[in-house]
Scaffold this active site. Structure first.
Site, PDB file in Angstrom:
ATOM      1  N   LYS A   1       0.867  -1.190   0.000  1.00 25.28           N
ATOM      2  CA  LYS A   1       0.000   0.000   0.000  1.00 25.28           C
ATOM      3  C   LYS A   1       0.893   1.226   0.000  1.00 25.28           C
ATOM      4  O   LYS A   1       2.013   1.180   0.514  1.00 25.28           O
ATOM      5  CB  LYS A   1      -0.875   0.014   1.266  1.00 25.28           C
ATOM      6  CG  LYS A   1      -2.112   0.877   1.146  1.00 25.28           C
ATOM      7  CD  LYS A   1      -3.238   0.118   0.492  1.00 25.28           C
ATOM      8  CE  LYS A   1      -4.421   0.990   0.178  1.00 25.28           C
ATOM      9  NZ  LYS A   1      -5.558   0.160  -0.319  1.00 25.28           N
TER      10      LYS A   1
ATOM     11  N   THR B   1     -14.919  -3.054  -7.507  1.00 27.84           N
ATOM     12  CA  THR B   1     -15.025  -3.200  -6.047  1.00 27.84           C
ATOM     13  C   THR B   1     -16.494  -3.191  -5.624  1.00 27.84           C
ATOM     14  O   THR B   1     -16.944  -4.045  -4.848  1.00 27.84           O
ATOM     15  CB  THR B   1     -14.231  -2.099  -5.318  1.00 27.84           C
ATOM     16  OG1 THR B   1     -12.943  -1.998  -5.909  1.00 27.84           O
ATOM     17  CG2 THR B   1     -14.097  -2.408  -3.846  1.00 27.84           C
TER      18      THR B   1
ATOM     19  N   ASP C   1      -6.982   4.124  -4.698  1.00 21.55           N
ATOM     20  CA  ASP C   1      -7.650   3.949  -3.400  1.00 21.55           C
ATOM     21  C   ASP C   1      -8.326   5.293  -3.140  1.00 21.55           C
ATOM     22  O   ASP C   1      -8.538   6.084  -4.081  1.00 21.55           O
ATOM     23  CB  ASP C   1      -6.621   3.588  -2.315  1.00 21.55           C
ATOM     24  CG  ASP C   1      -7.278   3.148  -1.004  1.00 21.55           C
ATOM     25  OD1 ASP C   1      -7.803   2.035  -0.942  1.00 21.55           O
ATOM     26  OD2 ASP C   1      -7.290   3.947  -0.038  1.00 21.55           O
TER      27      ASP C   1
HETATM   28  P1  NDP Z   1     -13.075   7.631  -3.155  1.00 22.10           P
HETATM   29  O1  NDP Z   1     -12.042   8.657  -2.866  1.00 22.10           O
HETATM   30  O2  NDP Z   1     -13.508   7.408  -4.554  1.00 22.10           O
HETATM   31  O3  NDP Z   1     -14.389   7.892  -2.281  1.00 22.10           O
HETATM   32  C1  NDP Z   1     -14.350   7.964  -0.898  1.00 22.10           C
HETATM   33  C2  NDP Z   1     -15.726   8.403  -0.423  1.00 22.10           C
HETATM   34  O4  NDP Z   1     -15.774   8.325   1.005  1.00 22.10           O
HETATM   35  C3  NDP Z   1     -16.041   9.851  -0.790  1.00 22.10           C
HETATM   36  O5  NDP Z   1     -17.409   9.978  -1.051  1.00 22.10           O
HETATM   37  C4  NDP Z   1     -15.655  10.605   0.487  1.00 22.10           C
HETATM   38  O6  NDP Z   1     -16.338  11.823   0.650  1.00 22.10           O
HETATM   39  C5  NDP Z   1     -16.099   9.625   1.538  1.00 22.10           C
HETATM   40  N1  NDP Z   1     -15.378   9.811   2.797  1.00 22.10           N
HETATM   41  C6  NDP Z   1     -14.037   9.822   2.983  1.00 22.10           C
HETATM   42  N2  NDP Z   1     -13.738  10.023   4.277  1.00 22.10           N
HETATM   43  C7  NDP Z   1     -14.924  10.117   4.911  1.00 22.10           C
HETATM   44  C8  NDP Z   1     -15.297  10.339   6.254  1.00 22.10           C
HETATM   45  N3  NDP Z   1     -14.349  10.467   7.204  1.00 22.10           N
HETATM   46  N4  NDP Z   1     -16.636  10.379   6.561  1.00 22.10           N
HETATM   47  C9  NDP Z   1     -17.564  10.235   5.592  1.00 22.10           C
HETATM   48  N5  NDP Z   1     -17.274  10.036   4.303  1.00 22.10           N
HETATM   49  C10 NDP Z   1     -15.981   9.983   3.966  1.00 22.10           C
HETATM   50  O7  NDP Z   1     -12.480   6.279  -2.526  1.00 22.10           O
HETATM   51  P2  NDP Z   1     -12.898   4.774  -2.847  1.00 22.10           P
HETATM   52  O8  NDP Z   1     -14.352   4.666  -3.093  1.00 22.10           O
HETATM   53  O9  NDP Z   1     -11.931   4.251  -3.849  1.00 22.10           O
HETATM   54  O10 NDP Z   1     -12.519   4.073  -1.464  1.00 22.10           O
HETATM   55  C11 NDP Z   1     -13.437   4.008  -0.372  1.00 22.10           C
HETATM   56  C12 NDP Z   1     -12.982   2.920   0.600  1.00 22.10           C
HETATM   57  O11 NDP Z   1     -12.910   1.660  -0.093  1.00 22.10           O
HETATM   58  C13 NDP Z   1     -11.588   3.116   1.209  1.00 22.10           C
HETATM   59  O12 NDP Z   1     -11.601   2.550   2.513  1.00 22.10           O
HETATM   60  C14 NDP Z   1     -10.696   2.257   0.313  1.00 22.10           C
HETATM   61  O13 NDP Z   1      -9.534   1.850   1.000  1.00 22.10           O
HETATM   62  C15 NDP Z   1     -11.627   1.086   0.048  1.00 22.10           C
HETATM   63  N6  NDP Z   1     -11.334   0.290  -1.131  1.00 22.10           N
HETATM   64  C16 NDP Z   1     -11.226   0.856  -2.380  1.00 22.10           C
HETATM   65  C17 NDP Z   1     -11.003   0.060  -3.486  1.00 22.10           C
HETATM   66  C18 NDP Z   1     -10.970   0.630  -4.857  1.00 22.10           C
HETATM   67  O14 NDP Z   1     -10.855  -0.172  -5.801  1.00 22.10           O
HETATM   68  N7  NDP Z   1     -11.078   1.930  -5.056  1.00 22.10           N
HETATM   69  C19 NDP Z   1     -10.833  -1.397  -3.360  1.00 22.10           C
HETATM   70  C20 NDP Z   1     -11.050  -1.903  -2.027  1.00 22.10           C
HETATM   71  C21 NDP Z   1     -11.276  -1.074  -0.974  1.00 22.10           C
HETATM   72  P3  NDP Z   1     -15.989  13.118  -0.257  1.00 22.10           P
HETATM   73  O15 NDP Z   1     -16.627  12.823  -1.593  1.00 22.10           O
HETATM   74  O16 NDP Z   1     -16.625  14.225   0.488  1.00 22.10           O
HETATM   75  O17 NDP Z   1     -14.496  13.184  -0.335  1.00 22.10           O
HETATM   76  O1  2IT Z   2      -7.899  -1.693  -0.926  1.00 21.22           O
HETATM   77  C1  2IT Z   2      -7.810  -2.179  -2.072  1.00 21.22           C
HETATM   78  O2  2IT Z   2      -7.925  -3.398  -2.265  1.00 21.22           O
HETATM   79  C2  2IT Z   2      -7.577  -1.282  -3.193  1.00 21.22           C
HETATM   80  N1  2IT Z   2      -7.508  -0.068  -2.996  1.00 21.22           N
HETATM   81  C3  2IT Z   2      -7.372  -1.836  -4.577  1.00 21.22           C
HETATM   82  C4  2IT Z   2      -5.957  -2.261  -4.773  1.00 21.22           C
HETATM   83  C5  2IT Z   2      -5.581  -2.660  -6.178  1.00 21.22           C
HETATM   84  O3  2IT Z   2      -4.383  -2.972  -6.347  1.00 21.22           O
HETATM   85  O4  2IT Z   2      -6.412  -2.687  -7.078  1.00 21.22           O
END
Ligand code: NDP
Ligand code: 2IT
Length: 448
Positions: free
Chosen positions: A128, A211, A168
């Site tokens: 990461k 995801t 992420d």
């Molecule tokens: P994004 O940046 O696309 O979206 C994050 C979202 O969460 C936004 O809407 C953001 O709000 C909101 N957010 C962030 N912090 C807070 C908070 N403290 N309280 C309320 N809302 C919050 O990120 P992702 O969707 O990619 O990732 C979201 C989660 O999923 C993370 O934990 C990430 O590690 C996990 N993840 C992501 C993967 C991926 O493929 N992208 C894969 C597996 C896990 P705002 O729009 O206001 O910024």
């Molecule tokens: O938390 C996660 O699994 C991710 N942000 C995706 C990682 C990746 O290599 O696609």
């Protein structure tokens, strides 16, 4: 605290050697809880110091990133890459750009990634990275200069068989493009060392959706196995409105559910008619605030400024998809009061440990992110395969493979949970099933 003395020693040492790293210590604790079921059965785990090794990253890179903002002022951020474990394949995992980023958070995410990647069945180790850089309010040119400065430091340590970053929180298609462009320029090769790339330059179809879609495929298995049921007619609450939340909303709706609430950092929106998630996607692609923009089009939407209040809304299924520790014990009690049956993590460790304990004691079926959000990294693995073969699969082909991978992950978590006598404990199943493959590989490869 643990039945097994070996585990007590490991936990004490992790706490002593990583003071202040509460997110990382939490993630290790959650993992060790499951190890208590197996370490006594296999003396080799202790004999080969597997747990001593698995809790220490193989390598941590930390560097300064200096870049010029639009006013010509020099800005400085911290950059990191945690190369946690390469026993089963090259380091693989996302990059987070958020002001809260620190080593504790990246170590927790990297540690989780080891077991998540193992569960996908694909040959990927855990890693990461990220920065305390805040993409919010920055121009595209500023983001580009920052990404280029980041890659100028990191590229020495990457490679298609060494370390393959992805997106992420705070890191999407725009950032992937800028980072990849700079990598290619510096390294003079096009092996596709980042995943989540644009479709025109080696990205995989379905990676954007993976995801969120994968999460719903996993929940489908939970519904079928534990309740002999489907998504049809279910009320779903999804926190966040980023990449994971958006495509979870799309797929849950396609499978017959109604998404009644979503949120962002400024609060939540709630509608009995169902959220217009296509409009949410449009708002977020323009980097807007959910409440400000959504209410312009739908002025009667209920809303509130505390993101936690989303868990007070009546639902059958809750999908926390925003960030770590966004659902606490009080929120868990609210969900129970309102009849919620399933909590499935789309984010990484969004539920605090006492909330998870409460779910298990109150008959709410829970799935940990390392299992239910593994669809993103799984399709990243498929992107690596396509790049290595210099070909491109269709959306349907990748979606089919994603679904099969998520079904297999559920099966291996469920069967392992059954084997250890706790069929509803998918965290136990995920930790043990994810660990065993990494353990086997570490043992086979000797002391390195
Ligand atoms: P994004 O940046 O696309 O979206 C994050 C979202 O969460 C936004 O809407 C953001 O709000 C909101 N957010 C962030 N912090 C807070 C908070 N403290 N309280 C309320 N809302 C919050 O990120 P992702 O969707 O990619 O990732 C979201 C989660 O999923 C993370 O934990 C990430 O590690 C996990 N993840 C992501 C993967 C991926 O493929 N992208 C894969 C597996 C896990 P705002 O729009 O206001 O910024
Ligand atoms: O938390 C996660 O699994 C991710 N942000 C995706 C990682 C990746 O290599 O696609």
């Amino acid at each position: 605290m643990y039945k097994n003395e070996y585990l007590n020693r490991i936990y004490a040492s992790v706490k002593e050697k990583n003071p202040e790293q509460k997110e990382f210590i939490n993630a290790v604790k959650e993992f060790l809880d499951s190890m208590d079921y197996i370490v006594g059965l296999d003396p080799d785990i202790e004999k080969y110091s597997i747990l001593e090794r698995i809790v220490v990253p193989e390598r941590i890179l930390q560097f300064r990133i200096s870049w010029l903002d639009d006013n010509g002022k020099v800005q400085v951020n911290n950059g990191y890459r945690v190369q946690f474990n390469s026993a089963i394949g090259p380091y693989k995992g996302g990059m987070r750009f958020d002001p809260t980023v620190n080593l504790s958070i990246l170590k927790f995410l990297g540690f989780e990634q080891i077991f998540k990647n193992s569960l996908t069945g694909l040959p990927m180790g855990g890693g990461k990275g990220g920065s305390d850089f805040d993409p919010k309010g920055k121009s595209d040119n500023e983001v580009m200069r920052f990404c280029q400065a980041f890659m100028a430091e990191l590229y020495h340590f990457l490679g298609p068989d060494t370390d393959v970053p992805a997106g992420d929180l705070g890191f999407g298609a725009r950032e992937a493009g800028y980072m990849y462009g700079m990598y290619k320029k510096l390294n003079k090769e096009s092996s596709g060392v980042l995943t989540g790339k644009g479709l025109s330059y080696g990205g995989s179809k379905t990676r954007t959706e993976a995801t969120g879609y994968g999460l719903c495929y996993f929940v489908e298995e939970m519904l079928k196995t534990y309740y002999n049921d489907t998504f049809k007619g279910k009320r779903v609450v999804i926190s966040g409105s980023g990449n994971v939340a958006e495509y979870a909303a799309v797929k849950a709706t396609e499978l017959g559910a109604k998404v009644v609430a979503m949120s962002d950092r400024k609060g939540y929106i709630y509608s009995e008619d169902g959220i217009d998630f296509n409009y949410v996607i449009e708002i977020k692609s323009n980097r807007g605030s959910l409440i400000d923009e959504y209410l312009k089009k739908y002025p009667n939407t209920k809303h509130g400024s505390n993101p936690h209040d989303i868990w007070k809304i009546k639902c059958d299924i809750a999908l926390p998809c925003a960030t770590q520790n966004e659902l606490n014990l009080e929120d868990a009690k609210e969900l129970k009061k309102n009849g919620c049956k399933i909590v499935s993590e789309g984010a990484n460790m969004p539920c605090e440990l006492d909330a998870v304990k409460y779910f298990s004691e109150n008959d709410i079926i829970f799935s940990p992110g390392k299992a239910s959000n593994a669809g993103g990294v799984a399709v990243s693995g498929l992107e690596m395969s396509q790049n290595a073969m210099h070909l491109s699969w269709t959306f349907e082909e990748v979606d089919e493979k994603l679904k099969e991978i998520m079904q297999n992950i559920f099966k291996s978590c469920f069967e392992t949970a059954v084997k250890y006598g706790e069929p509803k404990n998918l965290s136990l199943g995920a930790n043990i099933a994810g660990f065993l493959k990494v353990y086997d590989a570490m043992k086979a490869q000797g002391v390195i």
